[in-house]
Design a protein around this motif. Structure first.
Motif, PDB file in Angstrom:
ATOM      1  N   ALA A 212       0.743  -1.289   0.078  1.00 50.53           N
ATOM      2  CA  ALA A 212       0.276   0.239  -0.266  1.00 50.53           C
ATOM      3  C   ALA A 212       0.774   1.635   0.122  1.00 50.53           C
ATOM      4  O   ALA A 212       1.979   2.108   0.672  1.00 50.53           O
ATOM      5  N   VAL A 213       0.210   2.320  -0.926  1.00 46.28           N
ATOM      6  CA  VAL A 213       1.367   3.337  -0.816  1.00 46.28           C
ATOM      7  C   VAL A 213       0.015   4.505  -0.328  1.00 46.28           C
ATOM      8  O   VAL A 213      -0.743   5.253  -1.698  1.00 46.28           O
ATOM      9  N   PRO A 214      -0.143   5.002   0.811  1.00 48.36           N
ATOM     10  CA  PRO A 214      -1.017   6.230   0.606  1.00 48.36           C
ATOM     11  C   PRO A 214      -0.411   6.958   0.666  1.00 48.36           C
ATOM     12  O   PRO A 214       1.224   7.535   0.805  1.00 48.36           O
ATOM     13  N   PHE A 215      -0.686   7.832  -0.560  1.00 46.72           N
ATOM     14  CA  PHE A 215      -0.192   9.780  -0.614  1.00 46.72           C
ATOM     15  C   PHE A 215      -1.102  10.795   0.268  1.00 46.72           C
ATOM     16  O   PHE A 215      -2.189  10.752   0.397  1.00 46.72           O
ATOM     17  N   TYR A 216      -0.447  11.026   1.287  1.00 45.17           N
ATOM     18  CA  TYR A 216      -1.683  12.235   1.907  1.00 45.17           C
ATOM     19  C   TYR A 216      -2.962  11.771   2.501  1.00 45.17           C
ATOM     20  O   TYR A 216      -3.554  12.258   2.584  1.00 45.17           O
ATOM     21  N   ALA A 229       0.503  -5.952   5.177  1.00 51.54           N
ATOM     22  CA  ALA A 229       1.320  -5.087   3.883  1.00 51.54           C
ATOM     23  C   ALA A 229       1.977  -4.719   3.975  1.00 51.54           C
ATOM     24  O   ALA A 229       2.180  -3.683   4.854  1.00 51.54           O
ATOM     25  N   PRO A 230       3.230  -4.608   3.429  1.00 50.19           N
ATOM     26  CA  PRO A 230       4.257  -3.531   3.987  1.00 50.19           C
ATOM     27  C   PRO A 230       3.765  -2.405   2.977  1.00 50.19           C
ATOM     28  O   PRO A 230       3.246  -2.153   2.246  1.00 50.19           O
ATOM     29  N   MET A 231       4.202  -0.626   3.691  1.00 46.70           N
ATOM     30  CA  MET A 231       3.726   0.382   3.710  1.00 46.70           C
ATOM     31  C   MET A 231       5.079   1.045   3.325  1.00 46.70           C
ATOM     32  O   MET A 231       5.893   1.089   3.554  1.00 46.70           O
ATOM     33  N   MET A 232       3.938   2.019   1.949  1.00 47.05           N
ATOM     34  CA  MET A 232       5.221   3.202   1.833  1.00 47.05           C
ATOM     35  C   MET A 232       3.798   4.282   2.262  1.00 47.05           C
ATOM     36  O   MET A 232       3.077   5.213   1.278  1.00 47.05           O
ATOM     37  N   LEU A 233       4.112   5.448   3.085  1.00 51.26           N
ATOM     38  CA  LEU A 233       3.467   6.448   2.864  1.00 51.26           C
ATOM     39  C   LEU A 233       4.093   8.289   2.872  1.00 51.26           C
ATOM     40  O   LEU A 233       5.424   8.166   3.642  1.00 51.26           O
ATOM     41  N   GLN A 234       3.213   8.765   1.793  1.00 50.07           N
ATOM     42  CA  GLN A 234       3.779   9.853   1.812  1.00 50.07           C
ATOM     43  C   GLN A 234       3.494  10.669   2.099  1.00 50.07           C
ATOM     44  O   GLN A 234       1.717  10.876   2.023  1.00 50.07           O
ATOM     45  N   PHE A 235       4.250  11.859   1.878  1.00 56.69           N
ATOM     46  CA  PHE A 235       3.159  13.101   3.428  1.00 56.69           C
ATOM     47  C   PHE A 235       3.708  14.589   2.808  1.00 56.69           C
ATOM     48  O   PHE A 235       5.314  14.470   2.267  1.00 56.69           O
ATOM     49  N   LEU A 253       1.777   1.280  14.156  1.00 54.95           N
ATOM     50  CA  LEU A 253       1.972   0.708  12.751  1.00 54.95           C
ATOM     51  C   LEU A 253       2.997   0.175  14.040  1.00 54.95           C
ATOM     52  O   LEU A 253       3.507  -1.120  13.431  1.00 54.95           O
ATOM     53  N   LYS A 254       3.507   0.977  14.526  1.00 58.01           N
ATOM     54  CA  LYS A 254       5.541   0.288  15.211  1.00 58.01           C
ATOM     55  C   LYS A 254       4.917  -0.502  16.421  1.00 58.01           C
ATOM     56  O   LYS A 254       5.747  -2.102  15.993  1.00 58.01           O
ATOM     57  N   ALA A 255       4.166  -0.393  16.775  1.00 56.78           N
ATOM     58  CA  ALA A 255       3.276  -1.308  17.775  1.00 56.78           C
ATOM     59  C   ALA A 255       3.195  -2.690  17.361  1.00 56.78           C
ATOM     60  O   ALA A 255       3.342  -3.644  17.953  1.00 56.78           O
ATOM     61  N   ASN A 256       2.493  -2.511  16.041  1.00 51.84           N
ATOM     62  CA  ASN A 256       2.254  -3.956  15.938  1.00 51.84           C
ATOM     63  C   ASN A 256       2.634  -4.826  14.581  1.00 51.84           C
ATOM     64  O   ASN A 256       3.229  -5.112  13.599  1.00 51.84           O
ATOM     65  N   GLN A 257       4.553  -3.976  14.625  1.00 55.44           N
ATOM     66  CA  GLN A 257       5.278  -4.126  13.689  1.00 55.44           C
ATOM     67  C   GLN A 257       4.641  -4.474  12.159  1.00 55.44           C
ATOM     68  O   GLN A 257       5.479  -5.455  11.379  1.00 55.44           O
ATOM     69  N   VAL A 258       4.379  -3.659  12.165  1.00 52.49           N
ATOM     70  CA  VAL A 258       4.194  -3.487  10.619  1.00 52.49           C
ATOM     71  C   VAL A 258       5.150  -2.573   9.994  1.00 52.49           C
ATOM     72  O   VAL A 258       5.544  -2.271   9.994  1.00 52.49           O
ATOM     73  N   ASP A 259       5.956  -3.290   8.706  1.00 48.70           N
ATOM     74  CA  ASP A 259       6.605  -3.105   7.468  1.00 48.70           C
ATOM     75  C   ASP A 259       6.222  -1.720   7.534  1.00 48.70           C
ATOM     76  O   ASP A 259       5.726  -1.391   5.599  1.00 48.70           O
ATOM     77  N   TYR A 260       6.993  -0.886   7.328  1.00 51.79           N
ATOM     78  CA  TYR A 260       6.333   0.862   6.899  1.00 51.79           C
ATOM     79  C   TYR A 260       7.536   1.739   6.440  1.00 51.79           C
ATOM     80  O   TYR A 260       8.822   1.333   7.463  1.00 51.79           O
ATOM     81  N   GLN A 261       7.460   2.202   5.805  1.00 55.12           N
ATOM     82  CA  GLN A 261       8.126   3.866   5.599  1.00 55.12           C
ATOM     83  C   GLN A 261       7.872   5.250   4.876  1.00 55.12           C
ATOM     84  O   GLN A 261       6.194   4.451   4.522  1.00 55.12           O
ATOM     85  N   ALA A 262       7.953   6.044   5.215  1.00 57.56           N
ATOM     86  CA  ALA A 262       7.227   7.208   5.587  1.00 57.56           C
ATOM     87  C   ALA A 262       8.242   8.242   5.183  1.00 57.56           C
ATOM     88  O   ALA A 262       9.457   8.227   5.364  1.00 57.56           O
ATOM     89  N   PHE A 263       7.623   8.907   3.940  1.00 58.70           N
ATOM     90  CA  PHE A 263       8.559  10.146   3.628  1.00 58.70           C
ATOM     91  C   PHE A 263       8.171  11.444   3.427  1.00 58.70           C
ATOM     92  O   PHE A 263       6.212  11.381   3.490  1.00 58.70           O
ATOM     93  N   VAL A 264       8.630  12.364   4.173  1.00 59.03           N
ATOM     94  CA  VAL A 264       7.783  13.868   4.068  1.00 59.03           C
ATOM     95  C   VAL A 264       8.440  14.578   3.507  1.00 59.03           C
ATOM     96  O   VAL A 264      10.217  14.012   3.350  1.00 59.03           O
ATOM     97  N   TYR A 265       8.112  15.757   2.414  1.00 60.27           N
ATOM     98  CA  TYR A 265       8.931  16.194   1.708  1.00 60.27           C
ATOM     99  C   TYR A 265       8.415  17.928   1.985  1.00 60.27           C
ATOM    100  O   TYR A 265       7.266  17.776   1.885  1.00 60.27           O
ATOM    101  N   GLU A 266       9.656  18.158   2.396  1.00 61.02           N
ATOM    102  CA  GLU A 266      10.306  19.103   3.053  1.00 61.02           C
ATOM    103  C   GLU A 266       9.239  20.895   1.903  1.00 61.02           C
ATOM    104  O   GLU A 266       9.452  21.008   0.642  1.00 61.02           O
TER     105      GLU A 266
END
Length: 301
Positions: A212-216, A229-235, A253-266
């Motif tokens: 899953a890749v949620p954008f904002y 599911a592994p997740m990539m979150l975009q903000f 997400l951390k508490a449930n050990q979800v495999d995730y990446q999060a990116f914040v675009y400046e």
């Protein structure tokens, strides 16, 4: 890819942050169009008229086409699917790579809060250009489909039952996962409301969603502990409304050990990937997109 000309950078750079914030309120139904334009008129931006600022912020979908609807590398069609727990029937935009041999990974593309507009259809075509089968449902199908402008689309979507809409997207996910051309690996990518739906599907359909890749997007309302599911979150850094929800969501997400990446675009706003408005930031959008494509390739192929 087609050449396109976006809003002049000088115009964008002159627009104060308040105007972007007001547009976000308008786009999400917190203020009406008259209030939005009235605020812009009172802003008094040096060198820019109210119509220039409004014209830059309100979507111009002619700018958003990166892959032509008749691109020779893709085959596009509109397909119906059953949604017995939703509105009975659904419909969406299916895009398949023309050179496809055998089965391929599939990606559900979820629109914002205004139906299946040209920008989202173009996102589906972009995915097909790089080898995915993409399907973009139109949640407004039961009321005639995307009406051709965002104001009417937003009003129509707001009039629908939220639970039935979520069931329609679940049905679309099942339809795509089980498509005859699918390799049974399903990703979901969504923007704004579609970002929320992407989060929701990962939580509600852990055995269906493979990435899953949620954008904002805001967090799912329940079942975060079910996400597999592994997740990539975009903000976007300036997106105060959505970003305010991230701290608690990340902790879950951390508490449930979800495999995730999060990116914040400046320095970018909510909607920074949508290239039909002045909120678009090309550098951040391209980086977020390349990361998303690479993520899907790693998780779905």
């Amino acid at each position: 890819m087609t050449e396109k000309t976006n809003v002049a950078s000088s115009t964008v750079s002159a627009i104060p942050q308040e105007a972007f914030d007001w547009y976000d309120e308008y786009a999400h139904g917190d203020i009406d169009r008259r209030t939005f334009l009235s605020r812009l008129g009172a802003l008094g931006v040096a060198g820019l008229s109210m119509s220039m600022v409004a014209g830059a912020l309100i979507p111009n979908y002619a700018l958003a086409e990166q892959v032509s609807f008749n691109d020779p590398d893709i085959i596009a069609s509109y397909e119906e699917f059953d949604s017995p727990s939703g509105h009975g029937k659904g419909n969406g935009y299916l895009v398949v790579p023309k050179a496809l041999q055998g089965n391929a990974p599939v990606v559900l593309v979820v629109h914002e809060n205004r139906g299946l507009n040209p920008y989202i259809e173009d996102v589906a075509r972009r995915l097909a250009k790089v080898g995915f089968i993409a399907f973009a449902p139109d949640i407004l199908f039961s009321v005639g489909g995307y009406p051709g402008n965002d104001d009417e689309g937003r009003a129509l979507q707001k009039s629908l039952d939220s639970a039935k809409m979520e069931e329609d997207f679940k049905a679309a996910a099942r339809f795509l996962k089980n498509h005859e051309l699918s390799n049974a690996k399903l990703g979901v990518i969504g923007f704004c409301y579609g970002g929320y739906i992407s989060n929701m599907l990962a939580a509600e359909m852990p055995d269906i969603i493979n990435a899953a890749v949620p954008f904002y997007g805001t967090p799912p309302k329940a079942n975060i502990d079910q996400i597999k599911a592994p997740m990539m979150l975009q903000f976007g850094e300036l997106d105060k409304r959505v970003n305010a929800t991230w701290g608690e969501y990340e902790a879950a997400l951390k508490a449930n050990q979800v495999d995730y990446q999060a990116f914040v675009y400046e320095g970018v706003n909510h909607g920074f990937h949508n290239d039909s408005t002045a909120r678009y930031d090309e550098e951040s959008a391209e980086l977020a997109w390349s990361r998303s494509v690479d993520f899907f390739k790693a998780q779905l192929t």
